[in-house]
Design an enzyme around this catalytic site. Structure first.
Site, PDB file in Angstrom:
ATOM      1  N   GLY A   1      18.858  87.877  13.762  1.00  0.00           N
ATOM      2  CA  GLY A   1      18.366  87.594  12.408  1.00  0.00           C
ATOM      3  C   GLY A   1      18.563  86.132  12.059  1.00  0.00           C
ATOM      4  CG  PHE A   2      18.308  83.276   8.066  1.00  0.00           C
ATOM      5  CD1 PHE A   2      18.085  81.967   8.498  1.00  0.00           C
ATOM      6  CD2 PHE A   2      18.975  83.482   6.859  1.00  0.00           C
ATOM      7  CE1 PHE A   2      18.527  80.891   7.737  1.00  0.00           C
ATOM      8  CE2 PHE A   2      19.409  82.413   6.105  1.00  0.00           C
ATOM      9  CZ  PHE A   2      19.194  81.124   6.546  1.00  0.00           C
TER      10      PHE A   2
ATOM     11  CG  ASP B   1      19.641 101.982  14.999  1.00  0.00           C
ATOM     12  OD1 ASP B   1      20.591 101.569  14.303  1.00  0.00           O
ATOM     13  OD2 ASP B   1      18.790 102.798  14.583  1.00  0.00           O
TER      14      ASP B   1
ATOM     15  CB  THR C   1      22.757  81.865   2.950  1.00  0.00           C
ATOM     16  OG1 THR C   1      24.054  81.955   2.346  1.00  0.00           O
ATOM     17  CG2 THR C   1      22.813  80.873   4.093  1.00  0.00           C
TER      18      THR C   1
ATOM     19  CG  ASN D   1      28.525 103.936  14.918  1.00  0.00           C
ATOM     20  OD1 ASN D   1      29.273 104.902  14.869  1.00  0.00           O
ATOM     21  ND2 ASN D   1      27.207 104.047  14.879  1.00  0.00           N
TER      22      ASN D   1
ATOM     23  CG  LEU E   1      26.417  88.658  10.229  1.00  0.00           C
ATOM     24  CD1 LEU E   1      27.818  88.715  10.811  1.00  0.00           C
ATOM     25  CD2 LEU E   1      25.771  87.325  10.551  1.00  0.00           C
TER      26      LEU E   1
ATOM     27  CB  ALA F   1      27.806  89.909   6.981  1.00  0.00           C
TER      28      ALA F   1
ATOM     29  N   GLY G   1      14.836  91.178  12.356  1.00  0.00           N
ATOM     30  CA  GLY G   1      15.104  89.971  13.144  1.00  0.00           C
ATOM     31  C   GLY G   1      14.000  89.732  14.158  1.00  0.00           C
TER      32      GLY G   1
ATOM     33  CE1 TYR H   1      21.833  93.916   1.952  1.00  0.00           C
ATOM     34  CE2 TYR H   1      22.076  92.981  -0.243  1.00  0.00           C
ATOM     35  CZ  TYR H   1      22.162  92.848   1.125  1.00  0.00           C
ATOM     36  OH  TYR H   1      22.567  91.653   1.681  1.00  0.00           O
TER      37      TYR H   1
HETATM   38  P1  NAD Z   1      18.083  89.129   8.590  1.00  0.00           P
HETATM   39  O1  NAD Z   1      17.239  90.257   8.133  1.00  0.00           O
HETATM   40  O2  NAD Z   1      17.403  87.892   9.064  1.00  0.00           O
HETATM   41  O3  NAD Z   1      19.077  89.615   9.741  1.00  0.00           O
HETATM   42  C1  NAD Z   1      19.612  90.905   9.801  1.00  0.00           C
HETATM   43  C2  NAD Z   1      19.561  91.359  11.242  1.00  0.00           C
HETATM   44  O4  NAD Z   1      20.137  92.680  11.353  1.00  0.00           O
HETATM   45  C3  NAD Z   1      18.139  91.442  11.794  1.00  0.00           C
HETATM   46  O5  NAD Z   1      18.046  90.728  13.014  1.00  0.00           O
HETATM   47  C4  NAD Z   1      17.922  92.930  11.983  1.00  0.00           C
HETATM   48  O6  NAD Z   1      17.000  93.232  13.007  1.00  0.00           O
HETATM   49  C5  NAD Z   1      19.327  93.420  12.260  1.00  0.00           C
HETATM   50  N1  NAD Z   1      19.536  94.858  12.012  1.00  0.00           N
HETATM   51  C6  NAD Z   1      19.276  95.539  10.864  1.00  0.00           C
HETATM   52  N2  NAD Z   1      19.576  96.842  11.026  1.00  0.00           N
HETATM   53  C7  NAD Z   1      20.049  96.993  12.297  1.00  0.00           C
HETATM   54  C8  NAD Z   1      20.523  98.088  13.056  1.00  0.00           C
HETATM   55  N3  NAD Z   1      20.575  99.333  12.550  1.00  0.00           N
HETATM   56  N4  NAD Z   1      20.946  97.874  14.332  1.00  0.00           N
HETATM   57  C9  NAD Z   1      20.913  96.620  14.862  1.00  0.00           C
HETATM   58  N5  NAD Z   1      20.460  95.544  14.186  1.00  0.00           N
HETATM   59  C10 NAD Z   1      20.037  95.729  12.918  1.00  0.00           C
HETATM   60  O7  NAD Z   1      19.067  88.785   7.367  1.00  0.00           O
HETATM   61  P2  NAD Z   1      20.165  87.621   7.223  1.00  0.00           P
HETATM   62  O8  NAD Z   1      19.822  86.826   6.031  1.00  0.00           O
HETATM   63  O9  NAD Z   1      20.385  86.946   8.514  1.00  0.00           O
HETATM   64  O10 NAD Z   1      21.460  88.495   6.856  1.00  0.00           O
HETATM   65  C11 NAD Z   1      22.499  88.730   7.769  1.00  0.00           C
HETATM   66  C12 NAD Z   1      23.646  89.453   7.071  1.00  0.00           C
HETATM   67  O11 NAD Z   1      24.162  88.649   6.011  1.00  0.00           O
HETATM   68  C13 NAD Z   1      23.241  90.796   6.462  1.00  0.00           C
HETATM   69  O12 NAD Z   1      24.288  91.723   6.641  1.00  0.00           O
HETATM   70  C14 NAD Z   1      23.095  90.473   4.991  1.00  0.00           C
HETATM   71  O13 NAD Z   1      23.338  91.600   4.185  1.00  0.00           O
HETATM   72  C15 NAD Z   1      24.147  89.385   4.802  1.00  0.00           C
HETATM   73  N6  NAD Z   1      23.804  88.528   3.675  1.00  0.00           N
HETATM   74  C16 NAD Z   1      22.870  87.539   3.804  1.00  0.00           C
HETATM   75  C17 NAD Z   1      22.553  86.760   2.699  1.00  0.00           C
HETATM   76  C18 NAD Z   1      21.544  85.645   2.779  1.00  0.00           C
HETATM   77  O14 NAD Z   1      21.288  85.011   1.743  1.00  0.00           O
HETATM   78  N7  NAD Z   1      20.973  85.314   3.912  1.00  0.00           N
HETATM   79  C19 NAD Z   1      23.181  86.989   1.461  1.00  0.00           C
HETATM   80  C20 NAD Z   1      24.099  88.022   1.381  1.00  0.00           C
HETATM   81  C21 NAD Z   1      24.425  88.773   2.487  1.00  0.00           C
END
Ligand code: NAD
Ligand code: UDP
Length: 311
Positions: A10-11, A56, A175, A99, A73, A114, A36, A145
């Site tokens: 992901g990001f 998953d 972020t 898990n 994350l 996270a 992602g 969420y």
């Molecule tokens: P994102 O959607 O880019 O990344 C999340 C990743 O998790 C993706 O690559 C997705 O494919 C993977 N994923 C989701 N469910 C899954 C599963 N069941 N099994 C395996 N992989 C799975 O989002 P992000 O912005 O990179 O966020 C990353 C983390 O940070 C998240 O937990 C999010 O809640 C937390 N967060 C981010 C922000 C932000 O502003 N970017 C703010 C608060 C919290």
């Protein structure tokens, strides 16, 4: 260390992967690519210390070899994404957290969750300190969420207290940065994408709601410091520079030199009216605070969007 990083495609996870590899660690990314993209980590795949497993994490996790740290994350993070995948979001926050904690317990590994500023819901206190318990609507659309993350926090501290897992919780505030999906629905990529195409910027509501934006490089530095700390209680990571969404739209138009106008759309249900992290605790505990100004971070992000422009 050998680190299991869920959501690493992901990001945020892709930037964190790079940082951890740079520090000499070995990284195993586990991601099912629901939100992602493999291209986020394509430059890392094939490297000596990097492994990608498409999986998953809501299913039982079997992993070969020792793990020293688990970073959880994985979760859809954009409101558009988690409203499209409500049950998967609840499952990754609950079953996925269970898990991954199980993996940490098995290997005696440290654990980091996270979490999010969304645990504060539509806050009645601004800025939000870690001691604030929040104002969440459990049955509203965003509840999938917010409550998943609140459950994840409770589960994480239960494993800490009951099983002795050295577990940490970060509450991430908005972020942004390079590699966000153009249409992931969050305000930063939406506005940049719209501005670069001279399309109207879609401000939801009257734009008076506030947010505070942190560049991903600052967040990743904060995460590394939390990992090395002795913390076992939640800590806010974010940038306290707060502005209205309308001001933010005007800033994006100015920085991109766009001809875009602003249009107003319906405000999503339970959209928080204010959000700003109180980072007193992070400053004291980690000697951390964001270093990248909003202008600088947005310039880098806009450049990236221009180079990776997609219709
Ligand atoms: P994102 O959607 O880019 O990344 C999340 C990743 O998790 C993706 O690559 C997705 O494919 C993977 N994923 C989701 N469910 C899954 C599963 N069941 N099994 C395996 N992989 C799975 O989002 P992000 O912005 O990179 O966020 C990353 C983390 O940070 C998240 O937990 C999010 O809640 C937390 N967060 C981010 C922000 C932000 O502003 N970017 C703010 C608060 C919290
Ligand atoms: N927003 C907006 N226009 C958009 C996308 C989002 O006005 O095209 C608003 C949204 O209603 C919220 C803020 O911008 O008030 C931040 O939204 P985002 O989806 O980035 O995440 P949130 O902070 O709500 O989790």
């Amino acid at each position: 260390m050998r680190i299991l990083l869920t959501g690493g495609a992901g990001f945020v996870g892709s930037h964190l992967s790079e940082k951890l590899l740079g520090l000499g660690h070995s990284v195993v990314v586990m991601d099912n690519l629901i939100t992602g993209r493999q291209e986020n980590i394509a430059h890392l795949i094939g490297g000596d210390n990097f492994e990608f497993i498409k999986y998953d994490v809501t299913k039982y996790i079997a992993i070969d070899g020792v793990i020293d740290y688990v970073l959880h994350l994985a979760s859809p993070a954009s409101p558009v994404d988690y409203l499209e995948h409500p049950i998967k979001t609840l499952k990754v926050g609950s079953l996925g957290t269970h898990n991954t904690l199980g993996v940490a317990k098995k290997y005696g590994a440290k654990f980091l969750l996270a979490s999010t500023s969304e645990v504060y819901g539509d806050p009645l206190v601004n800025p939000q300190p870690e001691t604030y318990w929040g104002n969440v609507n459990p049955t509203g659309p965003r509840g999938v969420y917010d409550e998943a993350k609140r459950f994840a926090e409770a589960m994480t501290l239960a494993y800490h207290r009951y099983h002795g897992v050295d577990a940490k919780i970060i509450r991430i505030f908005n972020t942004y940065g390079e590699r966000m999906r153009h249409r992931d629905g969050r305000v930063v990529p939406n506005f940049i994408d719209q501005a670069l195409k001279d399309q109207p910027l879609t401000v939801y509501g009257d734009g008076s709601q506030t947010r505070s934006f942190c560049h991903v490089s600052d967040l990743v530095e904060g995460i590394v410091r939390v990992m090395a700390s002795d913390l076992n209680e939640p800590i806010n990571l974010g940038n306290p520079a707060e502005m209205t969404v309308l001001e933010f739209a005007q800033k994006i138009i100015a920085l991109t030199g766009s001809k875009s106008k602003i249009v107003f759309k319906d405000l999503p249900v339970n959209d928080p009216k204010v959000r700003r992290p109180d980072i007193t605790f992070a400053k004291r505990k980690l000697k951390w605070e964001p270093k990248v100004s909003l202008e600088e971070g947005l310039r880098r992000t806009i450049e990236w969007f221009k180079k990776n422009y997609k219709d």
